[in-house]
Design a protein around this motif. Structure first.
Motif, short mmCIF file in Angstrom:
data_model
loop_
_atom_site.label_atom_id
_atom_site.label_comp_id
_atom_site.label_asym_id
_atom_site.label_seq_id
_atom_site.Cartn_x
_atom_site.Cartn_y
_atom_site.Cartn_z
N LEU A 326 48.49 41.09 47.60
CA LEU A 326 48.90 41.85 48.77
C LEU A 326 47.79 42.74 49.30
N LYS A 327 47.05 43.36 48.40
CA LYS A 327 45.98 44.27 48.80
C LYS A 327 44.80 44.13 47.86
N ILE A 328 43.61 44.34 48.40
CA ILE A 328 42.40 44.49 47.60
C ILE A 328 41.93 45.92 47.81
N VAL A 329 41.71 46.63 46.71
CA VAL A 329 41.37 48.05 46.78
C VAL A 329 40.02 48.29 46.12
N VAL A 340 39.54 45.38 54.13
CA VAL A 340 39.95 44.54 55.26
C VAL A 340 39.46 43.11 55.10
N SER A 341 38.55 42.87 54.17
CA SER A 341 37.93 41.55 54.09
C SER A 341 37.44 41.29 52.67
N ARG A 342 37.48 40.04 52.25
CA ARG A 342 36.91 39.64 50.97
C ARG A 342 35.40 39.50 51.03
N GLU A 343 34.83 39.65 52.21
CA GLU A 343 33.38 39.58 52.35
C GLU A 343 32.72 40.94 52.19
N VAL A 344 33.51 41.99 52.03
CA VAL A 344 32.94 43.30 51.70
C VAL A 344 32.22 43.17 50.37
N ALA A 345 31.10 43.90 50.23
CA ALA A 345 30.26 43.75 49.04
C ALA A 345 30.24 45.00 48.18
N SER A 352 35.48 50.04 40.80
CA SER A 352 36.42 48.96 40.48
C SER A 352 36.85 48.24 41.75
N ILE A 353 37.32 47.02 41.54
CA ILE A 353 37.95 46.25 42.61
C ILE A 353 39.29 45.78 42.06
N LEU A 354 40.35 46.16 42.73
CA LEU A 354 41.70 45.81 42.29
C LEU A 354 42.31 44.77 43.22
N PHE A 355 42.78 43.69 42.64
CA PHE A 355 43.51 42.66 43.36
C PHE A 355 44.98 42.86 43.01
#
Length: 440
Positions: A326-329, A340-345, A352-355
């Motif tokens: 639902l969200k990537i944080v 807003v995008s999976r292309e953020v680096a 951390s990156i939370l899926f």
């Protein structure tokens, strides 16, 4: 039974479910650099860096590709060897397009480094921290060389290494303690040396008893007596600077003030690790250890990843996303930023990156405030969020200021406990923005 006493701050705070079990037992894995990397020119508080390369240039890992623009800015180094293909706007962590240096990885792994410093004095360490582009790596991203250069009328007598890691899900600092205690402690003493201090304190929450015991054993076995561990009660936001300082030293940062006003500097555990690598190994800051977690990723864990690596590439390395993300944080669920995008680096401040899956969200709609006072009781800054919120909704930002909006640390405790599900922290952030814009 634990053989130590735990300390904490005086009021407020909460204890959300940690979710740390998803990743805490995953040792630090090294992620190979992807084919293409997008390195942001803004990776710290302060001015974006200025490119010193152009499209078509060949670069090596560790090479300076953007220089700091003034004192409150940070150098940026290439994470790989390859070719600069463009300098262009890409999606950023903050949700708006921002300048990035695009690098095509040639797979050769060629690198350059800074000269190793042997037995450096404090001034040499400070210069290296600045050269290497080290910033606060707990999320705030304040250039570390600035933090380590307080005015002469602000004498510092205490350095605290923040290893509390109180946000749910995040376990990268925990793994650093377990896997790199020697580098962590050496880096802490290097940071202390820049301040003219002989030692440091390390604060660790007591929900990580193995980290406390293993680091204590390392200090004892190596006869290190100038690093002191403070066990902290597992209580969010224990890792916030003001709360951490009170727990360790029983000193209160004045309203509108900074830790240096009471003789304290706080640095993150990863910042200490990166300082060691920059000084003892000559390695600029171009990669970091992050936690990848949440119910929407196949293999939660902790990975060392080059800056400029996209979230999409990271998800692939961790087994891919599960259905229903639902969200990537970016960051933790309490203070992180939805992407807003999976292309953020990944950049220097990405802890951390939370899926996150649907079931990890509370979908109740906000309703009117019922004046229960839960938000005020949970506020670690002794504020009254319900009044700041109501004034902000009415557009009366002077009223929000009167009730302490500027002192809010944006921890999100108030929003977490609100039974009416009001977006209190969003109102407070708006109020703070308007107070600054209007010089209220």
């Amino acid at each position: 039974m634990k053989d130590y006493k735990s300390f904490t701050f005086t009021r407020g705070g909460i204890h959300p479910h940690g979710k740390k079990e998803l990743s805490k037992d995953a040792g630090i894995a090294v992620m190979p650099a992807p084919k293409t990397l997008a390195v942001a020119l803004s990776q710290s508080i302060g001015k974006p860096s200025i490119p010193v390369v152009s499209a078509g240039d060949a670069v090596k890992a560790g090479q300076l590709i953007a220089k700091a623009d003034g004192h409150v800015s940070a150098n940026i180094h290439s994470p790989v060897s390859g070719k600069i293909t463009a300098i262009e706007d890409r999606d950023s962590v903050l949700g708006v397009p921002a300048p990035h240096i695009i690098i095509e990885n040639d797979g050769m792994g060629e690198s350059v480094s800074l000269p190793v410093l042997k037995d450096p004095d404090g001034a040499a360490i400070l210069k290296r921290v600045q050269e290497a582009g080290i910033v606060g790596m707990g999320g705030a991203g304040f250039p570390t060389h600035v933090k380590l250069s307080p005015p002469k009328d602000k004498p510092i007598d205490t350095l605290i290494i923040n290893a509390a890691e109180c946000e749910p899900y995040i376990t990268c600092d925990y793994r650093i303690i377990l896997e790199y205690p020697d580098r962590l402690c050496a880096g802490a003493l290097m940071l202390a040396k820049t301040l003219g201090l002989s030692g440091a304190h390390i604060g660790i929450e007591d929900n990580k008893p193995d980290a406390i015991s293993s680091l204590s054993a390392y200090l004892k076995n190596n006869n290190i007596t100038n690093i002191h561990i403070t066990a902290l009660k597992a209580r969010y936001p224990q890792g916030a600077e003001k709360q951490l300082i009170w727990a360790v030293k029983k000193r209160a940062v004045p309203a509108g003030g900074l830790p240096m006003d009471i003789g304290v500097i706080v640095c993150n555990a990863h910042t200490a690790l990166s300082t060691y690598e920059a000084v003892a190994e000559g390695k600029p800051l171009y990669e970091r250890i992050i936690t990848v977690s949440g119910g929407g990723i196949e293999r939660p864990g902790n990975i060392r990843v080059p800056f400029g690596t996209s979230y999409a590439d990271i998800a692939a390395f961790c087994g891919g996303e599960k259905s229903g993300v639902l969200k990537i944080v970016n960051g933790g669920p309490m203070m992180g930023i939805a992407q807003v995008s999976r292309e953020v680096a990944v950049n220097k401040t990405t802890s951390s990156i939370l899926f996150l899956s649907e079931k990890e969200f509370d979908r109740h709609k906000a309703s009117a405030c019922i004046n229960c006072g839960a938000c005020a009781r949970s506020c670690p800054m002794n504020l009254m969020p319900m009044y700041i919120d109501s004034f902000a909704i009415a557009g009366d930002f002077s009223g929000s200021k009167k009730y302490g909006a500027a002192d809010c640390i944006e921890c999100g405790c108030c929003t977490y406990v609100c039974p009416a599900k009001r977006p209190l922290i969003q109102s407070i952030k708006l109020a703070k923005k308007k107070i600054r814009e209007n010089n209220l």
